[in-house]
Design a protein around this motif. Structure first.
Motif, PDB file in Angstrom:
ATOM      1  N   HIS A   1      -4.425   7.720   7.900  1.00 47.31           N
ATOM      2  CA  HIS A   1      -5.149   6.894   6.922  1.00 47.31           C
ATOM      3  C   HIS A   1      -6.596   6.713   7.384  1.00 47.31           C
ATOM      4  CE1 HIS A   1      -0.985   5.815   5.990  1.00 47.31           C
ATOM      5  NE2 HIS A   1      -1.403   5.439   4.805  1.00 47.31           N
TER       6      HIS A   1
ATOM      7  N   HIS B   1       0.843  -1.205   0.000  1.00 48.89           N
ATOM      8  CA  HIS B   1       0.000   0.000   0.000  1.00 48.89           C
ATOM      9  C   HIS B   1       0.885   1.266   0.000  1.00 48.89           C
ATOM     10  CE1 HIS B   1      -3.338   2.714   1.362  1.00 48.89           C
ATOM     11  NE2 HIS B   1      -2.347   3.296   1.997  1.00 48.89           N
ATOM     12  N   GLU B   2       1.889   1.292   0.888  1.00 48.40           N
ATOM     13  CA  GLU B   2       2.783   2.465   0.942  1.00 48.40           C
ATOM     14  C   GLU B   2       3.560   2.592  -0.364  1.00 48.40           C
ATOM     15  OE1 GLU B   2       2.440   4.677   3.205  1.00 48.40           O
ATOM     16  OE2 GLU B   2       1.126   3.465   4.449  1.00 48.40           O
TER      17      GLU B   2
ATOM     18  N   TYR C   1      -3.842  11.531   3.347  1.00 49.82           N
ATOM     19  CA  TYR C   1      -4.103  11.524   1.905  1.00 49.82           C
ATOM     20  C   TYR C   1      -5.608  11.600   1.678  1.00 49.82           C
ATOM     21  CZ  TYR C   1       0.694   9.816   1.209  1.00 49.82           C
ATOM     22  OH  TYR C   1       2.048   9.677   1.191  1.00 49.82           O
TER      23      TYR C   1
ATOM     24  N   GLU D   1      -6.119   7.094  -1.158  1.00 49.23           N
ATOM     25  CA  GLU D   1      -6.058   5.861  -0.364  1.00 49.23           C
ATOM     26  C   GLU D   1      -6.591   4.676  -1.166  1.00 49.23           C
ATOM     27  OE1 GLU D   1      -4.444   5.326   2.181  1.00 49.23           O
ATOM     28  OE2 GLU D   1      -4.034   7.394   2.692  1.00 49.23           O
TER      29      GLU D   1
ATOM     30  N   HIS E   1       1.524   4.378  -2.867  1.00 45.00           N
ATOM     31  CA  HIS E   1       1.555   5.850  -2.800  1.00 45.00           C
ATOM     32  C   HIS E   1       2.742   6.393  -3.606  1.00 45.00           C
ATOM     33  CE1 HIS E   1      -1.701   6.793  -0.060  1.00 45.00           C
ATOM     34  NE2 HIS E   1      -1.233   6.016   0.898  1.00 45.00           N
TER      35      HIS E   1
HETATM   36 ZN   LIG Z   1      -2.155   5.265   2.579  1.00 42.15          ZN
END
Ligand SMILES: [Zn+2]
Length: 255
Positions: A220, A122-123, A172, A177, A126
Motif C-alpha cells: 500500500h 479499507h480492505e 494496487y 487505493e 477493495h
Molecule cells: Zn489498499
C-alpha cells in the motif's frame, strides 16, 4: 470448403463466448463464483504463508466483531465477508477477491478499535470495488478469447490466484487505493466509528520500521498522499491532521 469450416468454428466460438460471459456484465469474464473460488484459494495460501491463524482470543474476537459491523454496511451485498487474524509479526492486511479479509496479529495489536475499523473497512472497500476481480478480468482479456474456454475450470482459478499474487507484490494502483479509502471512511462512519481514526491508522501504517516487517508499506504505497486526501475527504484542517498524526504515532501500540 475451407471457408464454411472456419465460419462454423467462428459461430462455435461466439456461442461459447456468450455462454461464458452470461453471469456478469459486458466485458466481465470472471463470474462471481469464480471470484469467490479464487478468493478462497488465496485465503488458504496466505494463511499458510503467514504462519496460520492467530489463536489469541482477544485479537480474534476484536477483528470478528469489528469485521461484522463493517461488513453490515458494505455497499456490496452479493458476497460473504470474513475477517481473520494471521499469526504473524509482520505488519500487513489483505483483501482476497469475493469476501475474505486477513490482517496480521501485529497490526491488530497496534490499532485502537476505531483505527482497526478503518483498516478493515479499507480492505472491504477493495472487495466492494471488485479490484481483484477486475485485475483477473483484465489479464484474461489480455490473453485473448482462448482463455474463455477455461470457463470456471481449476486452471482458470489457478490463473486467477497467480494474478492476485502479482497484484499483492506490485500493490494496487493509486486510484484503487484512493477508492478503497473513500469506501473505508464511508463504511467506518456507517458502522458508527469516528472517521478521524482513519488518519491515525494511516499515520501508524506509514511509520518506517527496521527489519522489513512493515510489508503494508510495499503493498500500500503513497501513505502520506492518502493521509492528505482522507483529511480533505472528511473535512478536517491541516492543523488537526498533523495533531492526529502526532498523537497516533505516540500511542503505546504504535511501535
Ligand atoms: Zn489498499
Amino acid at each position: 470448403m475451407q471457408k464454411s469450416h472456419s465460419i462454423v468454428i467462428l459461430i462455435m466460438v461466439l456461442l461459447i463466448t456468450a455462454a461464458a460471459a452470461l453471469p456478469s456484465y459486458a466485458l466481465m469474464l470472471v463470474s462471481r463464483s469464480m471470484e469467490v473460488s479464487v478468493g478462497k484459494q488465496v485465503q488458504q495460501d496466505v494463511i499458510r504463508q503467514y504462519g496460520g491463524l492467530s489463536t489469541d482470543p482477544i485479537a480474534t474476537q476484536r477483528v470478528a466483531r469489528i469485521g461484522r459491523q463493517v461488513a453490515a454496511v458494505s455497499p456490496r451485498r452479493d458476497v460473504t465477508y470474513t475477517y481473520q487474524v494471521l499469526n504473524s509479526n509482520i505488519i500487513n492486511a489483505f483483501a482476497a477477491p469475493g469476501g475474505p479479509v486477513l490482517i496480521t496479529k501485529r497490526l491488530v495489536d497496534m490499532l485502537t478499535d476505531s483505527q482497526l475499523a478503518f483498516v478493515l473497512a479499507h480492505e472491504t472497500g477493495h472487495i466492494a470495488a471488485q479490484h481483484g476481480r477486475d485485475a483477473i478480468n483484465r489479464a484474461l482479456l489480455a490473453q485473448g478469447i482462448g482463455s474463455l474456454l477455461f470457463g470456471s475450470s481449476s486452471s482458470a482459478i489457478t490463473q486467477g490466484v497467480n494474478i492476485m499474487y502479482t497484484l499483492y507484490n506490485r500493490g494496487y494502483s493509486r486510484s484503487q487505493e484512493y477508492q478503497a479509502d473513500t469506501y473505508g471512511v464511508q463504511i467506518m462512519a456507517g458502522a458508527g466509528y469516528n472517521q478521524e481514526a482513519a488518519i491515525e491508522a494511516l499515520a501508524k501504517l506509514g511509520m518506517q520500521r527496521t527489519g522489513g516487517i512493515n510489508r503494508y508499506l510495499s503493498t500500500h504505497p503513497d501513505v502520506p498522499d492518502r493521509i492528505n486526501r482522507v483529511a480533505s475527504l472528511i473535512g478536517i484542517s491541516q492543523a488537526r491532521e498533523q495533531q492526529l498524526i502526532r498523537q497516533a504515532q505516540a500511542q503505546p501500540g504504535a511501535r
